[in-house]
Write an enzyme that holds these catalytic residues in place. Structure first.
Site, PDB file in Angstrom:
ATOM      1  N   LYS A   1      43.192  19.947  36.305  1.00 46.55           N
ATOM      2  CA  LYS A   1      43.899  19.787  35.031  1.00 46.55           C
ATOM      3  C   LYS A   1      45.392  20.108  35.202  1.00 46.55           C
ATOM      4  O   LYS A   1      46.257  19.353  34.773  1.00 46.55           O
ATOM      5  CB  LYS A   1      43.279  20.740  34.007  1.00 46.55           C
ATOM      6  CG  LYS A   1      43.873  20.643  32.615  1.00 46.55           C
ATOM      7  CD  LYS A   1      43.521  21.844  31.734  1.00 46.55           C
ATOM      8  CE  LYS A   1      42.039  22.120  31.669  1.00 46.55           C
ATOM      9  NZ  LYS A   1      41.705  23.111  30.602  1.00 46.55           N
TER      10      LYS A   1
ATOM     11  N   LYS B   1      41.257  31.384  36.594  1.00 44.56           N
ATOM     12  CA  LYS B   1      40.607  31.714  35.321  1.00 44.56           C
ATOM     13  C   LYS B   1      40.066  33.120  35.421  1.00 44.56           C
ATOM     14  O   LYS B   1      39.688  33.560  36.506  1.00 44.56           O
ATOM     15  CB  LYS B   1      39.439  30.743  35.057  1.00 44.56           C
ATOM     16  CG  LYS B   1      39.043  30.649  33.599  1.00 44.56           C
ATOM     17  CD  LYS B   1      39.877  29.605  32.889  1.00 44.56           C
ATOM     18  CE  LYS B   1      39.620  29.553  31.406  1.00 44.56           C
ATOM     19  NZ  LYS B   1      40.259  28.365  30.797  1.00 44.56           N
TER      20      LYS B   1
ATOM     21  N   ASP C   1      41.880  31.937  26.046  1.00 43.42           N
ATOM     22  CA  ASP C   1      40.756  30.989  26.085  1.00 43.42           C
ATOM     23  C   ASP C   1      39.788  31.501  25.015  1.00 43.42           C
ATOM     24  O   ASP C   1      40.228  32.212  24.090  1.00 43.42           O
ATOM     25  CB  ASP C   1      40.116  30.955  27.488  1.00 43.42           C
ATOM     26  CG  ASP C   1      39.149  29.777  27.670  1.00 43.42           C
ATOM     27  OD1 ASP C   1      39.624  28.645  27.834  1.00 43.42           O
ATOM     28  OD2 ASP C   1      37.918  29.990  27.617  1.00 43.42           O
TER      29      ASP C   1
ATOM     30  N   THR D   1      46.917  22.707  22.392  1.00 46.13           N
ATOM     31  CA  THR D   1      45.678  22.119  22.928  1.00 46.13           C
ATOM     32  C   THR D   1      45.103  21.095  21.947  1.00 46.13           C
ATOM     33  O   THR D   1      44.771  19.956  22.327  1.00 46.13           O
ATOM     34  CB  THR D   1      44.637  23.205  23.254  1.00 46.13           C
ATOM     35  OG1 THR D   1      45.279  24.232  24.010  1.00 46.13           O
ATOM     36  CG2 THR D   1      43.471  22.643  24.036  1.00 46.13           C
TER      37      THR D   1
HETATM   38  P1  NDP Z   1      38.225  30.320  20.292  1.00 44.60           P
HETATM   39  O1  NDP Z   1      37.641  31.611  20.721  1.00 44.60           O
HETATM   40  O2  NDP Z   1      39.450  30.310  19.479  1.00 44.60           O
HETATM   41  O3  NDP Z   1      37.124  29.468  19.503  1.00 44.60           O
HETATM   42  C1  NDP Z   1      35.913  29.165  20.111  1.00 44.60           C
HETATM   43  C2  NDP Z   1      35.027  28.459  19.109  1.00 44.60           C
HETATM   44  O4  NDP Z   1      33.893  27.925  19.770  1.00 44.60           O
HETATM   45  C3  NDP Z   1      34.501  29.384  18.039  1.00 44.60           C
HETATM   46  O5  NDP Z   1      34.319  28.688  16.856  1.00 44.60           O
HETATM   47  C4  NDP Z   1      33.175  29.836  18.648  1.00 44.60           C
HETATM   48  O6  NDP Z   1      32.237  30.262  17.706  1.00 44.60           O
HETATM   49  C5  NDP Z   1      32.711  28.578  19.314  1.00 44.60           C
HETATM   50  N1  NDP Z   1      31.867  28.930  20.454  1.00 44.60           N
HETATM   51  C6  NDP Z   1      32.184  29.742  21.483  1.00 44.60           C
HETATM   52  N2  NDP Z   1      31.153  29.883  22.319  1.00 44.60           N
HETATM   53  C7  NDP Z   1      30.156  29.172  21.781  1.00 44.60           C
HETATM   54  C8  NDP Z   1      28.836  28.922  22.171  1.00 44.60           C
HETATM   55  N3  NDP Z   1      28.322  29.460  23.292  1.00 44.60           N
HETATM   56  N4  NDP Z   1      28.090  28.096  21.392  1.00 44.60           N
HETATM   57  C9  NDP Z   1      28.614  27.552  20.256  1.00 44.60           C
HETATM   58  N5  NDP Z   1      29.862  27.769  19.822  1.00 44.60           N
HETATM   59  C10 NDP Z   1      30.621  28.547  20.589  1.00 44.60           C
HETATM   60  O7  NDP Z   1      38.424  29.474  21.643  1.00 44.60           O
HETATM   61  P2  NDP Z   1      39.340  28.191  21.890  1.00 44.60           P
HETATM   62  O8  NDP Z   1      39.408  27.357  20.669  1.00 44.60           O
HETATM   63  O9  NDP Z   1      40.574  28.643  22.532  1.00 44.60           O
HETATM   64  O10 NDP Z   1      38.492  27.444  23.026  1.00 44.60           O
HETATM   65  C11 NDP Z   1      37.530  26.434  22.724  1.00 44.60           C
HETATM   66  C12 NDP Z   1      37.287  25.585  23.954  1.00 44.60           C
HETATM   67  O11 NDP Z   1      38.522  24.958  24.353  1.00 44.60           O
HETATM   68  C13 NDP Z   1      36.784  26.316  25.195  1.00 44.60           C
HETATM   69  O12 NDP Z   1      35.960  25.447  25.943  1.00 44.60           O
HETATM   70  C14 NDP Z   1      38.065  26.572  25.986  1.00 44.60           C
HETATM   71  O13 NDP Z   1      37.821  26.763  27.355  1.00 44.60           O
HETATM   72  C15 NDP Z   1      38.805  25.270  25.717  1.00 44.60           C
HETATM   73  N6  NDP Z   1      40.253  25.275  25.912  1.00 44.60           N
HETATM   74  C16 NDP Z   1      41.053  26.164  25.266  1.00 44.60           C
HETATM   75  C17 NDP Z   1      42.422  26.100  25.429  1.00 44.60           C
HETATM   76  C18 NDP Z   1      43.359  26.993  24.699  1.00 44.60           C
HETATM   77  O14 NDP Z   1      44.577  26.797  24.830  1.00 44.60           O
HETATM   78  N7  NDP Z   1      42.891  27.937  23.901  1.00 44.60           N
HETATM   79  C19 NDP Z   1      43.042  25.117  26.341  1.00 44.60           C
HETATM   80  C20 NDP Z   1      42.112  24.175  26.908  1.00 44.60           C
HETATM   81  C21 NDP Z   1      40.766  24.284  26.708  1.00 44.60           C
HETATM   82  P3  NDP Z   1      31.824  31.827  17.600  1.00 44.60           P
HETATM   83  O15 NDP Z   1      32.876  32.435  16.741  1.00 44.60           O
HETATM   84  O16 NDP Z   1      30.475  31.808  16.971  1.00 44.60           O
HETATM   85  O17 NDP Z   1      31.810  32.378  18.985  1.00 44.60           O
HETATM   86  O1  2IT Z   2      41.421  25.936  29.661  1.00 44.30           O
HETATM   87  C1  2IT Z   2      42.657  26.010  29.520  1.00 44.30           C
HETATM   88  O2  2IT Z   2      43.406  25.122  29.941  1.00 44.30           O
HETATM   89  C2  2IT Z   2      43.198  27.166  28.815  1.00 44.30           C
HETATM   90  N1  2IT Z   2      42.438  28.005  28.348  1.00 44.30           N
HETATM   91  C3  2IT Z   2      44.680  27.355  28.719  1.00 44.30           C
HETATM   92  C4  2IT Z   2      45.215  27.991  29.971  1.00 44.30           C
HETATM   93  C5  2IT Z   2      46.679  28.350  29.938  1.00 44.30           C
HETATM   94  O3  2IT Z   2      47.106  28.925  30.956  1.00 44.30           O
HETATM   95  O4  2IT Z   2      47.381  28.093  28.970  1.00 44.30           O
END
Ligand code: NDP
Ligand code: 2IT
Length: 451
Positions: free
Chosen positions: A118, A130, A170, A213
């Site tokens: 990525k 990570k 994350d 994101t």
């Molecule tokens: P948050 O913690 O802000 O939100 C996560 C969300 O997903 C919550 O609503 C959570 O619900 C739900 N969730 C987490 N684990 C599970 C599970 N096992 N089953 C069902 N629902 C689940 O995280 P992000 O929004 O930052 O991340 C979401 C996804 O995006 C992840 O895959 C992460 O790796 C990816 N990502 C994030 C980036 C970033 O900049 N933040 C960048 C690129 C990718 P609950 O409250 O019930 O746990």
């Molecule tokens: O999965 C991802 O790309 C992230 N959680 C963001 C990582 C970052 O360094 O901003």
């Protein structure tokens, strides 16, 4: 794939599984990449001779440590802490930190592996890493989260730095946690540098990083839709998750004219056939980020919405689906439901949310389908822009950052098209992203010798 390449993949994967027993998520992530790049490796025997793939799947370094802390009741708690420094061929290790009860070495290795490709796709100089812990902030007080973050950073601070390894958020790590982690890093190292990204605006953060994101995923989806002469206008969108990525994907898709009808968390999902408009979105932001409540409460506040406990959104008819919660949240049966419900575009905001069998369903049905390592790269890309601003001691405007984010997402789409266009003119985004990401890292590794 010819017989020789097929055997190469088989024996490579057998070796990987034997050396990394039980790490099913890691096997899954590697399997996808190896399937896509094997023909290229076989056609370029020096890559095989130099064991580039074998090197790529072995993290440069894995740090595992004890995280002791004291809860509000005075009890001692012990969690596991990790940082996987996967690949530094094109820049310092870069990638988020995940705090969730499910975190283990397999999940962090899959995430660090994906991150390497990525980050390569972003066009910015960042390696892959990570980290995380099996600590879950859910249900913990602010004081407990702070004590945990301080203990976690007390060990991690020896292994990271602005030119070495730059963590970010994350799942379970947002602005609050990055603040506590940064405070402890600064105190222990006595330096104010851009060693973490996702910082607050008044202390080195970049405008648009929180949005990046989700916004980036929508910009990428716009490019995908344009290949079929379509746009978000008037489309019905399913989003899973209710955290950082889901929130801003919802906002941008709505701004672009779509109707977002679902959000979810690990307890269930809400379906609002009227769509989540600006006012309802503001409510979600307050509910999730200030009250730290559950998505179920949305249906209590807005009676037009229905709550489905213990279920995922994928059975609702839609045009576009954006999984933004977690890995393997779309399984084969979910994929079939999506196709049956009229979905023609799946843009991943989460990392590896679709199982291999479900990807097969999408590709077989001719959907537009993009893997997270392409479509969610806007987050880490904007982290890269935050690093640049920190090094330059500058603060760019929202417009400046947005122009760059747009440019990067569009460049990633072009890279996927360059390496993934099928003979019929459609794009295999999985192959395109894997091949484009791989070639750049492989070339850098070859140039730097056997390290
Ligand atoms: P948050 O913690 O802000 O939100 C996560 C969300 O997903 C919550 O609503 C959570 O619900 C739900 N969730 C987490 N684990 C599970 C599970 N096992 N089953 C069902 N629902 C689940 O995280 P992000 O929004 O930052 O991340 C979401 C996804 O995006 C992840 O895959 C992460 O790796 C990816 N990502 C994030 C980036 C970033 O900049 N933040 C960048 C690129 C990718 P609950 O409250 O019930 O746990
Ligand atoms: O999965 C991802 O790309 C992230 N959680 C963001 C990582 C970052 O360094 O901003």
């Amino acid at each position: 794939m010819d017989k020789f390449t097929e055997n190469y993949v088989k024996s490579f994967m057998a070796g990987l599984v034997a050396r990394n027993p039980g790490e099913v998520e890691f096997h899954q992530a590697v399997g996808e990449v190896v399937n896509n790049v094997a023909s290229y490796v076989v056609a370029n025997p020096h890559l095989m001779d130099q064991k580039i793939l074998e090197r790529m799947v072995e993290p440069e370094r894995v740090i595992m440590f004890r995280v002791p802390w004291v809860d509000d009741a005075g009890n001692i708690q012990i969690n596991k802490g990790y940082r996987v420094q996967m690949n530094s061929a094109i820049g310092p290790y870069k990638g988020g930190i995940r705090f969730h009860a499910s975190v283990n070495l397999s999940i962090l290795k899959f995430l660090a592996f994906e991150q390497t490709f990525k980050n390569s796709l972003t066009t910015l100089p960042m390696g892959g890493g990570k980290g995380g812990s099996d600590f879950s902030p859910r249900g913990k007080s602010d004081a407990e989260v702070m004590r945990f973050c301080q203990s976690f950073m007390t060990e991690l601070c020896r292994h990271i730095g602005q030119d070495t390894d730059v963590p970010a958020g994350d799942i379970g790590v947002g602005g609050r946690e990055v603040g506590y982690l940064f405070g402890q890093y600064k105190r222990l190292r006595n330096e104010f540098t851009g060693t973490l990204t996702g910082k607050g605006l008044s202390w080195g953060g970049s405008l648009l990083r929180p949005e990046a994101t989700g916004f980036g995923a929508c910009y990428f989806a716009q490019e995908m839709l344009a290949t079929r002469g379509k746009s978000f206008e008037g489309q019905t969108v399913l989003i899973s998750g209710a955290g950082n990525v889901a929130q801003y994907a919802c906002k941008k898709a709505t701004e672009l004219g779509a109707k977002v009808v679902t959000l979810s968390d690990s307890d269930g999902f809400i379906y609002d056939p009227d769509g989540i408009d600006e006012e309802k979105w503001q409510y979600v932001m307050h509910l999730k980020n200030v009250l730290r409540g559950r998505i179920r409460e949305y249906a209590e506040k807005y009676p037009t919405a229905q709550y489905f406990p213990g279920e995922r959104p994928w059975k609702i008819p839609c045009d576009i689906a954006m999984p933004c919660a977690t890995q393997n949240e779309i399984e084969e049966a979910d994929a079939k439901n999506l196709v049956k419900g009229g979905c023609y575009c799946v843009t991943e905001g989460a990392n590896m949310p679709t199982t291999p069998a479900a990807i097969e369903v999408f590709q077989h049905a001719g959907l537009l389908y993009s893997p997270g390592k392409a479509s969610n790269a806007g987050g880490v890309a904007t982290s890269g822009l935050e690093m640049s601003q920190n090094s330059m001691r500058q603060h760019w405007t929202k417009e400046d950052v947005d122009v760059q984010l747009h440019r990067i997402m569009s460049d990633i789409h072009a890279a996927c098209a360059k390496y993934g266009t099928r003979p019929d003119g459609t794009i295999d985004y999985v192959k395109g992203a894997n091949l484009a990401g791989f070639i750049k890292v492989a070339d850098a590794m070859l140039a730097q010798g056997l390290v």
